[in-house]
Write a protein that holds these residues in place. Structure first.
Motif, PDB file in Angstrom:
ATOM      1  N   VAL A 174     -16.190  23.936 -21.808  1.00 35.66           N
ATOM      2  CA  VAL A 174     -15.235  24.256 -20.753  1.00 35.66           C
ATOM      3  C   VAL A 174     -13.879  23.717 -21.192  1.00 35.66           C
ATOM      4  CG1 VAL A 174     -14.624  23.897 -18.331  1.00 35.66           C
ATOM      5  CG2 VAL A 174     -17.019  24.190 -18.983  1.00 35.66           C
ATOM      6  N   THR A 175     -12.926  24.606 -21.419  1.00 34.17           N
ATOM      7  CA  THR A 175     -11.663  24.198 -22.026  1.00 34.17           C
ATOM      8  C   THR A 175     -10.566  23.966 -20.995  1.00 34.17           C
ATOM      9  OG1 THR A 175     -10.927  26.488 -22.352  1.00 34.17           O
ATOM     10  CG2 THR A 175     -12.256  25.487 -24.100  1.00 34.17           C
ATOM     11  N   ALA A 176     -10.951  23.529 -19.798  1.00 35.92           N
ATOM     12  CA  ALA A 176     -10.018  23.136 -18.745  1.00 35.92           C
ATOM     13  C   ALA A 176     -10.803  22.334 -17.722  1.00 35.92           C
ATOM     14  CB  ALA A 176      -9.382  24.359 -18.087  1.00 35.92           C
ATOM     15  N   TYR A 177     -10.086  21.604 -16.886  1.00 44.62           N
ATOM     16  CA  TYR A 177     -10.664  20.902 -15.730  1.00 44.62           C
ATOM     17  C   TYR A 177     -11.392  19.597 -16.060  1.00 44.62           C
ATOM     18  CZ  TYR A 177     -10.042  25.605 -13.780  1.00 44.62           C
ATOM     19  OH  TYR A 177      -9.531  26.817 -13.417  1.00 44.62           O
ATOM     20  N   VAL A 178     -12.065  19.507 -17.205  1.00 41.04           N
ATOM     21  CA  VAL A 178     -12.865  18.326 -17.511  1.00 41.04           C
ATOM     22  C   VAL A 178     -12.411  17.716 -18.834  1.00 41.04           C
ATOM     23  CG1 VAL A 178     -14.866  19.084 -16.198  1.00 41.04           C
ATOM     24  CG2 VAL A 178     -14.681  19.727 -18.594  1.00 41.04           C
ATOM     25  N   TYR A 179     -12.583  16.414 -18.937  1.00 42.60           N
ATOM     26  CA  TYR A 179     -12.165  15.670 -20.139  1.00 42.60           C
ATOM     27  C   TYR A 179     -13.348  14.825 -20.593  1.00 42.60           C
ATOM     28  CZ  TYR A 179      -7.493  17.234 -19.003  1.00 42.60           C
ATOM     29  OH  TYR A 179      -6.408  18.027 -18.748  1.00 42.60           O
ATOM     30  N   ASP A 180     -13.800  15.065 -21.802  1.00 42.05           N
ATOM     31  CA  ASP A 180     -15.024  14.460 -22.303  1.00 42.05           C
ATOM     32  C   ASP A 180     -14.736  13.700 -23.588  1.00 42.05           C
ATOM     33  OD1 ASP A 180     -17.605  13.828 -23.004  1.00 42.05           O
ATOM     34  OD2 ASP A 180     -18.285  15.892 -23.287  1.00 42.05           O
ATOM     35  N   THR A 181     -15.085  12.423 -23.604  1.00 42.11           N
ATOM     36  CA  THR A 181     -14.913  11.624 -24.810  1.00 42.11           C
ATOM     37  C   THR A 181     -15.967  11.941 -25.861  1.00 42.11           C
ATOM     38  OG1 THR A 181     -16.357   9.846 -24.020  1.00 42.11           O
ATOM     39  CG2 THR A 181     -14.001   9.680 -23.469  1.00 42.11           C
ATOM     40  N   GLY A 182     -17.108  12.463 -25.402  1.00 41.79           N
ATOM     41  CA  GLY A 182     -18.245  12.593 -26.296  1.00 41.79           C
ATOM     42  C   GLY A 182     -19.017  11.300 -26.434  1.00 41.79           C
ATOM     43  N   ARG A 183     -18.633  10.296 -25.638  1.00 41.63           N
ATOM     44  CA  ARG A 183     -19.286   8.980 -25.682  1.00 41.63           C
ATOM     45  C   ARG A 183     -19.959   8.737 -24.330  1.00 41.63           C
ATOM     46  NH1 ARG A 183     -14.622   5.274 -28.683  1.00 41.63           N
ATOM     47  NH2 ARG A 183     -13.938   6.874 -30.168  1.00 41.63           N
ATOM     48  N   ALA A 184     -21.229   9.089 -24.239  1.00 43.20           N
ATOM     49  CA  ALA A 184     -21.943   9.054 -22.960  1.00 43.20           C
ATOM     50  C   ALA A 184     -21.927   7.676 -22.320  1.00 43.20           C
ATOM     51  CB  ALA A 184     -23.386   9.522 -23.171  1.00 43.20           C
ATOM     52  N   GLU A 185     -21.970   6.628 -23.142  1.00 47.18           N
ATOM     53  CA  GLU A 185     -22.038   5.275 -22.581  1.00 47.18           C
ATOM     54  C   GLU A 185     -20.784   4.923 -21.795  1.00 47.18           C
ATOM     55  OE1 GLU A 185     -20.130   4.923 -26.642  1.00 47.18           O
ATOM     56  OE2 GLU A 185     -21.795   6.055 -25.727  1.00 47.18           O
ATOM     57  N   VAL A 186     -19.630   5.471 -22.197  1.00 44.27           N
ATOM     58  CA  VAL A 186     -18.388   5.203 -21.466  1.00 44.27           C
ATOM     59  C   VAL A 186     -18.423   5.870 -20.104  1.00 44.27           C
ATOM     60  CG1 VAL A 186     -15.885   5.553 -21.473  1.00 44.27           C
ATOM     61  CG2 VAL A 186     -17.063   4.894 -23.575  1.00 44.27           C
ATOM     62  N   HIS A 187     -18.878   7.108 -20.049  1.00 44.42           N
ATOM     63  CA  HIS A 187     -18.947   7.822 -18.781  1.00 44.42           C
ATOM     64  C   HIS A 187     -19.996   7.203 -17.854  1.00 44.42           C
ATOM     65  CE1 HIS A 187     -16.225  10.923 -20.241  1.00 44.42           C
ATOM     66  NE2 HIS A 187     -16.901  10.903 -21.372  1.00 44.42           N
ATOM     67  N   ASP A 188     -21.097   6.736 -18.423  1.00 42.57           N
ATOM     68  CA  ASP A 188     -22.117   6.071 -17.609  1.00 42.57           C
ATOM     69  C   ASP A 188     -21.585   4.772 -17.011  1.00 42.57           C
ATOM     70  OD1 ASP A 188     -23.851   8.112 -18.225  1.00 42.57           O
ATOM     71  OD2 ASP A 188     -24.920   6.999 -19.787  1.00 42.57           O
ATOM     72  N   LEU A 189     -20.844   4.018 -17.799  1.00 39.62           N
ATOM     73  CA  LEU A 189     -20.236   2.779 -17.296  1.00 39.62           C
ATOM     74  C   LEU A 189     -19.282   3.080 -16.159  1.00 39.62           C
ATOM     75  CD1 LEU A 189     -19.403  -0.240 -17.420  1.00 39.62           C
ATOM     76  CD2 LEU A 189     -17.708   0.446 -19.145  1.00 39.62           C
ATOM     77  N   ALA A 190     -18.461   4.106 -16.324  1.00 36.34           N
ATOM     78  CA  ALA A 190     -17.502   4.463 -15.287  1.00 36.34           C
ATOM     79  C   ALA A 190     -18.209   4.829 -13.990  1.00 36.34           C
ATOM     80  CB  ALA A 190     -16.633   5.622 -15.756  1.00 36.34           C
ATOM     81  N   ALA A 191     -19.323   5.528 -14.099  1.00 38.19           N
ATOM     82  CA  ALA A 191     -20.081   5.906 -12.906  1.00 38.19           C
ATOM     83  C   ALA A 191     -20.626   4.660 -12.195  1.00 38.19           C
ATOM     84  CB  ALA A 191     -21.217   6.848 -13.280  1.00 38.19           C
ATOM     85  N   ARG A 192     -21.076   3.685 -12.970  1.00 39.24           N
ATOM     86  CA  ARG A 192     -21.582   2.447 -12.359  1.00 39.24           C
ATOM     87  C   ARG A 192     -20.462   1.664 -11.696  1.00 39.24           C
ATOM     88  NH1 ARG A 192     -25.230  -0.979 -16.336  1.00 39.24           N
ATOM     89  NH2 ARG A 192     -25.302  -2.239 -14.420  1.00 39.24           N
ATOM     90  N   ALA A 193     -19.319   1.589 -12.340  1.00 40.65           N
ATOM     91  CA  ALA A 193     -18.182   0.892 -11.751  1.00 40.65           C
ATOM     92  C   ALA A 193     -17.713   1.598 -10.482  1.00 40.65           C
ATOM     93  CB  ALA A 193     -17.041   0.811 -12.766  1.00 40.65           C
ATOM     94  N   TYR A 194     -17.707   2.916 -10.510  1.00 39.80           N
ATOM     95  CA  TYR A 194     -17.335   3.711  -9.341  1.00 39.80           C
ATOM     96  C   TYR A 194     -18.238   3.357  -8.161  1.00 39.80           C
ATOM     97  CZ  TYR A 194     -15.561   8.036  -7.115  1.00 39.80           C
ATOM     98  OH  TYR A 194     -14.955   8.946  -6.298  1.00 39.80           O
ATOM     99  N   GLN A 195     -19.542   3.334  -8.432  1.00 39.58           N
ATOM    100  CA  GLN A 195     -20.507   3.026  -7.373  1.00 39.58           C
ATOM    101  C   GLN A 195     -20.334   1.606  -6.847  1.00 39.58           C
ATOM    102  OE1 GLN A 195     -24.611   3.369  -8.554  1.00 39.58           O
ATOM    103  NE2 GLN A 195     -25.317   3.652  -6.451  1.00 39.58           N
ATOM    104  N   GLU A 196     -19.950   0.685  -7.731  1.00 42.53           N
ATOM    105  CA  GLU A 196     -19.814  -0.715  -7.337  1.00 42.53           C
ATOM    106  C   GLU A 196     -18.755  -0.885  -6.238  1.00 42.53           C
ATOM    107  OE1 GLU A 196     -21.070  -4.638  -7.533  1.00 42.53           O
ATOM    108  OE2 GLU A 196     -21.860  -2.926  -8.665  1.00 42.53           O
ATOM    109  N   LEU A 197     -17.670  -0.091  -6.310  1.00 39.32           N
ATOM    110  CA  LEU A 197     -16.610  -0.200  -5.311  1.00 39.32           C
ATOM    111  C   LEU A 197     -16.514   1.041  -4.426  1.00 39.32           C
ATOM    112  CD1 LEU A 197     -15.762  -2.595  -7.196  1.00 39.32           C
ATOM    113  CD2 LEU A 197     -13.421  -2.079  -6.548  1.00 39.32           C
TER     114      LEU A 197
END
Length: 500
Positions: free
Chosen positions: A53-76
């Protein structure tokens, strides 16, 4: 014994056996069932990972970073940014995030800024601050290039202002300083430049525009929403990036989205100000009621601190080296894409992108880019269509991200196959007279059901999954912008209509 059948939301009885009018179950449904239903709803969504998808989403290709962000999001998740005295964690996190952004964008640890829900909100606050700083007789005006994001037009609409768009250079697609100067009047309260503009990925001449704004005594905002967190890292990686940030004399505010090339979950953006007084003008306070104290740093009042925590975690997880690597990978992918497009008959890149954003237009009347987009969709790719405007041809937009490093060759193959298929099928078959009929249509006299029927006549099946949009885009492309806007509003109303 038969297993108990969970109640469907649309058939749940309320007390007395009467169905709930909103479809809300009388008895709560099991979590596993609800999650399964969410998964079914998402089955038709575009993928947010993998680079197709070449618009709307930004992907590092590093799943562990996105997983961490999801956990931090849930924390607050349930922490409310409405009152920073009740939740001091948001003050600590926001100060760190703003300082990190300011440090790479011409400011420092003492640069004032605000964490917002996205680029539109950041722009809204910058426009409000500029309006309140410079009272004028009559409607205040914003002068901006035609390539500037529509968020400025939205801000002007909401804030009772006038947006004056000036043409961009037809070859480079950059803002024209001379045209900008000519558009200034005593009612001008803000001048805008983009770094880069979203449609073509080119940086406006910020130094010249900021200088002429300063000469006129007018604030200058740099919209770096899409590029603010990739351009500094490209510069640190040795690439030539023209000055664009708060270090440029005359630049008084700047917006930078962290949910774009900062790779944080949405919504996360920062608006920076050159001085404290400007930030204070972005705030809103109200003491004219008997309830709790109301003081808002953003357009929203209550809002979750989840995005703030996720942005903070992402910034710190990737660090400077991570962002330098991701920026180099994304820009390298953009350059490989541009080079590959040159080998596909009938396609060309518009302009010379300064950031990992590439616009691809047709150079062959028999090759329609809207049909190319539909063909790509059937092959599992999403290429974002952009309509023609003021002599700039219709094109396809490509946002390249960190994950694109390993996806350029498959992308080019899909683009080449889609272009070949589009050439075989030819441009979309637009019913004769349809564009003229739509231009003269009394939309106010047509209800949502009638408009849905009209969409059906041009092949748009709102309930059939991903629609073929080539005909729709081809029709919109020949209509004036004002008519496009009216039709798009009606389309959105039908999409969400409860009567469908």
């Amino acid at each position: 014994m038969q297993p108990e059948t969970p109640l469907r939301p649309d058939s749940a009885p309320a007390p007395g056996g009467v169905p709930d009018p909103g479809g809300l179950p009388e008895v709560g449904r099991p979590p596993a069932e609800l999650l399964a239903e969410l998964a079914r709803h998402r089955a038709g969504d575009l993928p947010v990972r993998g680079g197709r998808v070449t618009a709307y989403v930004y992907d590092t290709g590093r799943a562990e970073v996105h997983d961490l962000a999801a956990r931090a999001y849930q924390e607050l998740l349930e922490v409310n940014c409405l009152d920073p005295t009740a939740f001091p964690s948001i003050v600590a996190l926001e100060r760190q995030v703003v300082a990190a952004v300011a440090g790479r964008l011409g400011g420092g640890a003492d640069t004032p800024g605000i964490f917002t829900a996205g680029g539109t909100e950041s722009i809204m606050l910058a426009v409000k601050a500029a309006r309140d700083a410079r009272p004028v007789d009559g409607r205040a005006r914003i002068v901006l290039p035609a390539s500037a994001h529509p968020a400025f037009h939205k801000a002007a609409h909401y804030l009772g202002m006038e947006a004056v768009a000036v043409p961009v250079d037809p070859e480079t697609f950059r803002a024209d300083p001379a045209a900008t100067r000519a558009a200034l009047t005593p009612r001008t309260v803000l001048v805008v430049a983009s770094a880069p503009s979203y449609p073509h990925g080119v940086i406006d001449p910020v130094e010249e525009i900021a200088a002429l704004a300063a000469e006129a005594g007018v604030p200058c905002h740099v919209d770096a929403c899409v590029g603010g967190w990739v351009l500094p890292w490209l510069r640190e990686g040795g690439r030539d990036v023209p000055p664009f940030d708060l270090s440029v004399p005359g630049v008084t505010s700047l917006s930078c989205d962290l949910h774009k090339y900062g790779y944080a979950p949405k919504g996360a953006s920062v608006v920076l100000f050159a001085d404290e007084a400007a930030r204070r003008r972005a705030y809103f306070a109200s003491a004219g009621w008997p309830g709790y104290t109301v003081i808002n740093a953003t357009v929203q009042s209550s809002r979750s601190a989840g995005p703030l925590a996720a942005a903070w975690a992402t910034l710190n997880a990737l660090g400077a080296r991570g962002y330098r690597d991701l920026a180099a990978e994304a820009m390298g992918a953009a350059e490989r894409l541009a080079a590959g497009v040159a080998d596909i008959p009938g396609l060309r890149v518009l302009g010379a992108p300064d950031a990992p954003l590439v616009a691809v237009a047709s150079s062959d009347p028999g090759l329609d880019v809207f049909t190319v987009a539909d063909e790509a969709r059937t092959r599992g790719w999403f290429f974002q269509p952009q309509l023609s405007f003021q002599g700039i041809p219709a094109n396809l937009h490509f946002t390249l991200t960190g994950v694109s490093r390993d996806r350029v060759e498959p992308l080019l193959a899909a683009l080449a196959e889609s272009a070949a298929a589009a050439r075989r099928s030819g441009p979309p078959d637009v019913p004769e007279g349809l564009a003229d009929a739509l231009a003269g249509l009394d939309l106010d006299g047509l209800d949502d059901a009638g408009f849905a029927g009209l969409l059906g006549t041009v092949g748009v099946d709102l309930d059939g999954g991903a629609p073929e949009m080539a005909v729709v885009n081809a029709v919109l492309d020949v209509l004036p912008p004002e008519t496009r806007e009216r039709l798009l509003i009606r389309f959105l109303a039908v999409l969400y209509s409860p009567h469908r």
